[in-house]
Design an enzyme around this catalytic site. Structure first.
Site, PDB file in Angstrom:
ATOM      1  CG  ASP A 263      -2.128   0.956   0.965  1.00  0.00           C
ATOM      2  OD1 ASP A 263      -2.046   1.800   0.032  1.00  0.00           O
ATOM      3  OD2 ASP A 263      -3.133   0.883   1.700  1.00  0.00           O
TER       4      ASP A 263
HETATM    5  C1  BGC Z   1      -4.889   3.439   0.008  1.00  0.00           C
HETATM    6  C2  BGC Z   1      -4.985   2.422  -1.102  1.00  0.00           C
HETATM    7  C3  BGC Z   1      -4.781   3.099  -2.434  1.00  0.00           C
HETATM    8  C4  BGC Z   1      -3.446   3.811  -2.426  1.00  0.00           C
HETATM    9  C5  BGC Z   1      -3.136   4.526  -3.724  1.00  0.00           C
HETATM   10  C6  BGC Z   1      -3.620   4.258  -0.090  1.00  0.00           C
HETATM   11  O1  BGC Z   1      -3.646   5.307   0.814  1.00  0.00           O
HETATM   12  O2  BGC Z   1      -4.943   2.793   1.252  1.00  0.00           O
HETATM   13  O3  BGC Z   1      -6.223   1.765  -1.056  1.00  0.00           O
HETATM   14  O4  BGC Z   1      -4.874   2.167  -3.457  1.00  0.00           O
HETATM   15  O5  BGC Z   1      -3.442   4.770  -1.388  1.00  0.00           O
HETATM   16  O6  BGC Z   1      -3.938   5.623  -3.894  1.00  0.00           O
END
Ligand code: BGC
Length: 748
Positions: A263
């Site tokens: 993530d």
């Molecule tokens: C989120 C993810 C997301 C990623 C990219 C993160 O803060 O938890 O779900 O895909 O950002 O935007």
């Protein structure tokens, strides 16, 4: 003839030359693994290191020298997120990145129709292809453990079986278009508050029975090509590099051959990232030296520091090669796949898909006659009538595709509920009163909302206006609920309470006091308290349904569509009906130093209806519940055998009749109950379901089959699934609190 022979020889010659010059990794006729090994063998150390970490906010480099293009990821999961700048979170300002917003995943889950999930995946895949994205960061399958979790709307509800059946076709549909699903957030990311600090403590049983099945199904049945590690910790290790979750369970036990993507900013250590299963690092906000600087990708944990450790001999290239193999596989499946179809953005078929899914997911929760106004249920509203309709509530005019965190979109079209109602009820005089002010913010992440929410009037003025207008209306439609603002249905935080925000309850009470013909339409991804429920005759759960929101809601209100959605979670009467809250097991206890918060899932496997059943509670609306404008009758279920051994299946057939005057759909649900077990098992668990569409008067037999897997629990002693011989019951019905017919059978 001579010419023909000559042509054949020439063609064979060209093929032979091509075969001899086409490197194995470029030859799509060769097996995938041969191509991967061939590409790997041609790569330098620098190229390998570059391949496993980001080069921009959403892309990682391919291998230019070998003709392997960049890999582009994007959120997910409800539409393709608008482009941000290469190196910043600001909007890139493109004019070709307005997409179709599909209904939020809670709505998809509420369709209880895997065909809708397939359609969703396919349509989203086509949008992603047009936008040049190879990986969609979704779907999310974290279990709805608490109604306060800010991201419930991005997930598929509280039940592992329902989430599993819905995630598989979503993944398959998306990947059928040559776009990878990146299933998230693996695992145990069940609340947003302190998501970087939460260390989850959960029994092995709950882990395997509740929190992992949807991920497992996405991997083993859906064949997911990528999966995203979660921010939180499990057993004191961050989940983006977690020995047990990634190495042992995902890669060893489930044989996942895809890519584990961090993530954004979820990696915390080079050593752990190398050893504990992370393959591709994204979003790291670098370390102290380069903190906050742009173009700091060299400081990623899987970048220069990793290379140096290899050069210093601290690591061999064994782990590196394994990561590269996985990323190459992803490239061959997506960017390098020449068989991929063409993409389309905002095509009519995508809007149709969004509308259809929305219409099937909207749930009718209550439909009675208004107090003192006869016996006819208030819905559907007759669109032919020349009536005065008053719409009240900010959510009737608020764009909901914008906001909420990474799933926020820039849409070409979003039909707001008020506009949808005006369009559908053309014969009526439709008036509007805002009633209350929630959030007047005009833009989110650089995307501006279509309609101004600016308001200068006081709370009293707004309330008075709504009440005065309601007195003269034939029907009042209140469109409220939550929104995508911080501390609502939004990433990064959880809701602070289970109440409806912005004093909506006060407005509703005042309205229903002057006009009992009130329909409440809830827009949200989670439940909330409904203190006025006894006085309001109709409640419709309208979710966040994306581009076609207003049309979908109006079509249900008007009865063009007979609602058939069923709740994918328990709608608690109050938050303490939820096990996590009743046991004070949320949000956890801070360790000294406030770096880690231990969150013990004390309720174990008793999540959602499993807790409700155990405690014999009465929620406002149970899991699996949803009404229709028609009525159904179930016959007596019949089993095709009395007992089950080995890998036999047992099937249960039940007749379903549409006893009303409209065509409609009912979802037949089968729950298994283990009559006597050596461990504390839920009273019943969903193990099969099927949605049937029936014309008025039509009867159909529905057959639901299960095998011993459906009877098993996760045995913590052996670390295996175990089905104990003995008596079981199959409870069959139309909601978790309504299983009128049952069959008893034995497992030998
Ligand atoms: C989120 C993810 C997301 C990623 C990219 C993160 O803060 O938890 O779900 O895909 O950002 O935007």
């Amino acid at each position: 003839m001579k010419k023909f022979v000559f042509t054949i020889i020439a063609l064979l010659g060209v093929a032979a030359i091509q075969a001899s010059i086409l490197p194995v990794y470029l030859d799509e006729n060769r097996p995938l693994e041969e191509r991967v090994e061939d590409a790997l063998s041609r790569m330098t150390l620098d190229e390998k290191i570059a391949l496993i970490h980001a080069q921009s906010k959403f892309s990682s480099p391919g291998v230019k020298r070998l003709g392997i293009p960049d890999l582009w990821t994007d959120d997910g999961p409800h539409g393709v997120r608008p482009d941000v700048l290469w190196d910043e979170w600001e909007q890139a300002g493109q004019t070709n990145d307005s997409c179709v917003a599909f209904p939020a995943l809670t709505c998809l889950a509420a369709t209880w129709n895997p065909a809708m999930a397939r359609l969703y995946g396919e349509s989203l895949g086509e949008e992603a292809l047009y936008r040049g994205k190879n990986v969609i960061l979704g779907p999310g399958v974290n279990i709805y453990r608490t109604p306060l979790c800010g991201r419930n709307f991005e997930y598929l509800g509280e039940d592992p079986w329902l989430a599993s059946r819905m995630v598989v076709p979503y993944v398959q549909g998306l990947q059928s278009r040559g776009v990878a699903a990146c299933v998230k957030h693996y695992a145990l990311n069940n609340d947003e508050e302190y998501r970087h600090q939460v260390n989850v403590m959960v029994s092995d049983r709950a882990l395997h029975e509740i929190y992992l099945p949807a991920f497992k199904a996405a991997v083993q049945e859906g064949g997911a090509w990528a999966l995203m590690g979660a921010y939180n910790l499990y057993k004191d290790q961050h989940n983006c590099h977690n020995e047990i979750l990634l190495n042992k369970i995902l890669k060893h036990n489930w044989q996942f051959d895809g890519v584990v993507i961090s993530d954004w900013g979820g990696a915390h250590s080079t050593e752990q990232a190398v050893m504990n299963g992370l393959d591709l690092e994204f979003g790291t906000w670098t370390d102290g030296l380069a903190f906050g600087t742009s173009n700091a990708y060299d400081n990623y944990y899987l970048a220069q520091s990793y290379k140096q450790l290899i050069l210093d001999g601290k690591f061999s290239t064994k782990e590196l090669d394994e990561k590269v193999r996985r990323v190459l596989r992803l490239h061959f499946r997506t960017t390098m796949n020449r068989q991929r179809p063409h993409g389309f953005l905002c095509s009519e078929s995508h809007y149709d898909a969004a509308l259809k899914i929305a219409q099937e997911g909207i749930v009718l929760l209550k439909n009675e006659a208004p107090k003192g106004k006869g016996s006819m249920p208030i819905l559907p509203l007759d669109a032919a009538l020349k009536q005065r309709i008053l719409v009240v509530g900010e959510n009737a005019i608020k764009m909901m595709t914008v906001g909420g965190g990474s799933s926020s979109l820039k849409v070409q079209k979003e039909i707001l509920p008020l506009d949808g109602i005006k369009a559908r009820f053309g014969n009526a005089q439709v008036d509007y009163a805002r009633g209350y002010v929630g959030d007047t913010v005009q833009s989110y992440n650089g995307v501006t909302v279509g309609r101004s929410l600016y308001e200068t009037r006081s709370k009293e003025e707004l309330l008075n206006e709504a009440v005065e207008k309601a007195k003269n209306a034939d029907v009042v439609i209140f469109v409220g609920g939550l929104n995508k603002s911080d501390y609502q249905d939004a990433e990064g935080h959880d809701r602070k309470s289970y109440d409806l925000p912005y004093a909506q309850n006060e407005v509703i009470e005042a309205l229903v006091a002057v006009n009992p013909r009130l329909v409440f339409v809830g827009i949200s991804g989670s439940g909330f308290e409904l203190p006025w429920l006894a006085r309001v005759p109709a409640v419709v759960q309208g979710w966040f349904v994306g581009s076609e929101s207003g049309e979908a809601i109006a079509s249900v209100l008007a009865g063009d569509v007979n609602p058939s959605g069923k709740l994918p979670f328990t709608w608690y009467a109050d938050v303490n009906q939820c096990g996590a809250h009743a046991l004070n097991a949320y949000p956890g206890v801070w360790r000294e130093g406030h770096k880690i918060i231990d969150e013990e899932y004390k309720e174990g496997v008793f999540v959602g209806y499993r807790w409700i059943d155990k405690q014999k509670l009465k929620p406002t609306f149970p899991f699996g519940y949803g009404l229709s404008y028609t009525t159904f009758r179930l016959g007596k279920a019949v089993a095709d055998r009395k007992e089950l051994t080995g890998d036999q299946q047992i099937s249960f057939t039940v007749s379903v009749t549409n006893t009303g005057k409209r065509s409609g759909a009912e979802t037949i649900q089968l729950y298994v109950s283990d009559v006597k077990a050596s461990v504390d098992r839920p009273v019943k668990e969903l193990k099969a379901f099927q949605k049937v569409f029936l014309q008025p008067g039509e009867t159909r037999d529905v057959t639901l089959s299960i095998d011993r897997n459906a009877l098993s629990f996760y045995d913590e002693v052996s670390g295996q699934w175990k089905a104990e011989p003995g008596t079981f019951e199959a409870l069959i019905g139309t909601a978790s609190n309504n299983t009128p017919t049952k069959c008893t059978f034995d497992l030998r």
